[in-house]
Design a protein around this motif. Structure first.
Motif, PDB file in Angstrom:
ATOM      1  N   GLY A 120       0.865  -1.249  -0.345  1.00 47.25           N
ATOM      2  CA  GLY A 120      -0.066  -0.147  -0.020  1.00 47.25           C
ATOM      3  C   GLY A 120       0.776   1.193  -0.072  1.00 47.25           C
ATOM      4  N   VAL A 121       0.352   2.640  -1.068  1.00 49.53           N
ATOM      5  CA  VAL A 121       1.223   3.703  -1.151  1.00 49.53           C
ATOM      6  C   VAL A 121       0.598   4.687  -1.023  1.00 49.53           C
ATOM      7  CG1 VAL A 121       3.045   4.317  -2.674  1.00 49.53           C
ATOM      8  CG2 VAL A 121       2.344   2.079  -2.300  1.00 49.53           C
ATOM      9  N   LEU A 122       1.096   5.350   0.121  1.00 48.47           N
ATOM     10  CA  LEU A 122      -0.037   6.944   0.116  1.00 48.47           C
ATOM     11  C   LEU A 122       0.751   7.923  -1.088  1.00 48.47           C
ATOM     12  CD1 LEU A 122      -1.098   8.717   3.541  1.00 48.47           C
ATOM     13  CD2 LEU A 122       0.071   9.872   2.280  1.00 48.47           C
TER      14      LEU A 122
ATOM     15  N   ASP B 110      -2.078  -7.277 -19.121  1.00 55.27           N
ATOM     16  CA  ASP B 110      -1.084  -7.500 -18.100  1.00 55.27           C
ATOM     17  C   ASP B 110       0.164  -6.395 -17.879  1.00 55.27           C
ATOM     18  OD1 ASP B 110      -1.202 -10.337 -18.421  1.00 55.27           O
ATOM     19  OD2 ASP B 110      -0.894 -10.708 -20.321  1.00 55.27           O
ATOM     20  N   GLU B 111       0.202  -5.621 -18.975  1.00 60.38           N
ATOM     21  CA  GLU B 111       0.698  -4.147 -18.922  1.00 60.38           C
ATOM     22  C   GLU B 111       0.490  -3.113 -17.729  1.00 60.38           C
ATOM     23  OE1 GLU B 111       0.954  -2.063 -23.184  1.00 60.38           O
ATOM     24  OE2 GLU B 111       2.562  -4.505 -23.681  1.00 60.38           O
ATOM     25  N   LEU B 112       0.142  -3.065 -17.041  1.00 60.53           N
ATOM     26  CA  LEU B 112      -0.519  -2.331 -16.605  1.00 60.53           C
ATOM     27  C   LEU B 112      -0.092  -3.133 -15.144  1.00 60.53           C
ATOM     28  CD1 LEU B 112      -2.406   0.094 -15.171  1.00 60.53           C
ATOM     29  CD2 LEU B 112      -4.573  -1.260 -15.276  1.00 60.53           C
ATOM     30  N   ARG B 113      -0.550  -4.868 -15.084  1.00 57.36           N
ATOM     31  CA  ARG B 113       0.306  -5.245 -13.737  1.00 57.36           C
ATOM     32  C   ARG B 113       0.865  -5.272 -13.682  1.00 57.36           C
ATOM     33  NH1 ARG B 113      -4.119  -9.759 -15.107  1.00 57.36           N
ATOM     34  NH2 ARG B 113      -5.837  -9.090 -14.058  1.00 57.36           N
ATOM     35  N   LEU B 114       2.280  -5.232 -14.786  1.00 61.04           N
ATOM     36  CA  LEU B 114       3.363  -5.593 -14.397  1.00 61.04           C
ATOM     37  C   LEU B 114       3.803  -3.517 -13.956  1.00 61.04           C
ATOM     38  CD1 LEU B 114       4.531  -7.363 -17.875  1.00 61.04           C
ATOM     39  CD2 LEU B 114       5.086  -7.704 -15.356  1.00 61.04           C
ATOM     40  N   ARG B 115       2.966  -2.620 -14.676  1.00 58.21           N
ATOM     41  CA  ARG B 115       3.429  -1.007 -13.882  1.00 58.21           C
ATOM     42  C   ARG B 115       3.139  -1.238 -12.926  1.00 58.21           C
ATOM     43  NH1 ARG B 115       1.158  -0.453 -19.719  1.00 58.21           N
ATOM     44  NH2 ARG B 115       3.070  -0.429 -21.110  1.00 58.21           N
ATOM     45  N   ALA B 116       1.604  -1.763 -12.601  1.00 57.79           N
ATOM     46  CA  ALA B 116       1.815  -1.432 -11.152  1.00 57.79           C
ATOM     47  C   ALA B 116       2.514  -1.945 -10.272  1.00 57.79           C
ATOM     48  CB  ALA B 116      -0.180  -1.719 -10.973  1.00 57.79           C
ATOM     49  N   ALA B 117       2.766  -3.338 -10.096  1.00 60.40           N
ATOM     50  CA  ALA B 117       4.048  -4.232  -9.195  1.00 60.40           C
ATOM     51  C   ALA B 117       5.209  -3.645  -9.560  1.00 60.40           C
ATOM     52  CB  ALA B 117       4.107  -5.491  -9.889  1.00 60.40           C
ATOM     53  N   GLY B 118       5.934  -2.780 -10.991  1.00 56.64           N
ATOM     54  CA  GLY B 118       7.001  -2.539 -11.049  1.00 56.64           C
ATOM     55  C   GLY B 118       7.257  -0.994  -9.427  1.00 56.64           C
ATOM     56  N   PHE B 119       5.806   0.227 -10.036  1.00 54.38           N
ATOM     57  CA  PHE B 119       6.213   1.069  -9.263  1.00 54.38           C
ATOM     58  C   PHE B 119       5.990   0.833  -7.569  1.00 54.38           C
ATOM     59  CE2 PHE B 119       3.309   4.369  -6.863  1.00 54.38           C
ATOM     60  CZ  PHE B 119       4.096   5.234  -6.936  1.00 54.38           C
ATOM     61  N   ALA B 120       5.174  -0.502  -7.326  1.00 56.46           N
ATOM     62  CA  ALA B 120       5.440  -1.277  -5.964  1.00 56.46           C
ATOM     63  C   ALA B 120       6.106  -1.225  -5.257  1.00 56.46           C
ATOM     64  CB  ALA B 120       3.784  -1.972  -5.345  1.00 56.46           C
ATOM     65  N   ASP B 121       7.080  -2.133  -6.427  1.00 54.06           N
ATOM     66  CA  ASP B 121       8.132  -2.584  -5.885  1.00 54.06           C
ATOM     67  C   ASP B 121       9.546  -1.461  -5.851  1.00 54.06           C
ATOM     68  OD1 ASP B 121       8.098  -5.409  -6.368  1.00 54.06           O
ATOM     69  OD2 ASP B 121       8.592  -5.537  -8.232  1.00 54.06           O
ATOM     70  N   ALA B 122       9.388  -0.473  -6.504  1.00 52.78           N
ATOM     71  CA  ALA B 122      10.013   0.872  -6.538  1.00 52.78           C
ATOM     72  C   ALA B 122       9.917   1.718  -5.404  1.00 52.78           C
ATOM     73  CB  ALA B 122      10.076   1.529  -7.872  1.00 52.78           C
ATOM     74  N   VAL B 123       9.083   2.047  -4.716  1.00 53.47           N
ATOM     75  CA  VAL B 123       8.834   2.729  -3.591  1.00 53.47           C
ATOM     76  C   VAL B 123       9.137   1.286  -2.361  1.00 53.47           C
ATOM     77  CG1 VAL B 123       6.705   2.813  -1.612  1.00 53.47           C
ATOM     78  CG2 VAL B 123       6.239   2.989  -3.680  1.00 53.47           C
TER      79      VAL B 123
END
Length: 164
Positions: A65-67, A147-160
């Motif tokens: 979860g990201v604020l 699939d690309e949206l899921r990867l971008r969302a996961a990439g953002f979560a991983d970056a945080v």
């Protein structure tokens, strides 16, 4: 996205204080969410101006979860959402910033992203794209966008959480 309880959702936040987590206002549609049609959970806080939240699974499946905080000013030109990359956006795109998790966030390090203002990405990628050429497989293109949206969302979560 797999269904999540309100308690698990609050426990997933990695860049918010306990006070900030306790003040989270869940979206009114939370109990009726169509989890099969969501690639991540995102909403604007109706009680705190410029605050929003994203809950997304990482590439490893951890729920993060990201604020988010919305920028004071809008982009100068019509921007494209960096998550759904929909060129026929029915909504505005704004800049959201977030503190990183752990020591990096406590030191003031942040990450930012251009996003659909009301987090409509899951709906946008499920629409059939325009016909690019004769014989273009619209359904395959739609599935690829999901699939690309899921990867971008996961990439953002991983970056945080990368440096926590």
């Amino acid at each position: 996205m797999l269904p999540i309880s309100a308690q698990d959702l609050r426990g997933a936040f990695v860049n918010a204080s306990r006070k900030e987590v306790s003040s989270i206002t869940l979206p009114v549609w939370f109990d009726d969410a169509d989890w099969d049609a969501l690639d991540y959970l995102g909403w604007r806080d109706p009680t705190i101006a410029r605050r929003a939240y994203v809950v997304a699974p990482t590439l490893d499946g951890e729920l993060v979860g990201v604020l988010l905080r919305r920028a004071d000013t809008a982009p100068r030109a019509r921007a494209q959402c960096s998550w759904c990359q929909d060129v026929r956006l029915p909504n505005d795109v704004v800049f959201y910033g977030a503190k990183l998790a752990g020591a990096a966030g406590r030191n003031g390090n942040t990450i930012g992203t251009l996003r659909c203002e009301d987090f409509e990405c899951s709906r946008n990628v499920r629409r059939l794209p325009p016909l690019a050429y004769e014989g273009y497989d619209l359904e395959a293109a739609r599935l690829r966008r999901i699939d690309e949206l899921r990867l971008r969302a996961a990439g953002f979560a991983d970056a945080v959480i990368r440096d926590r």
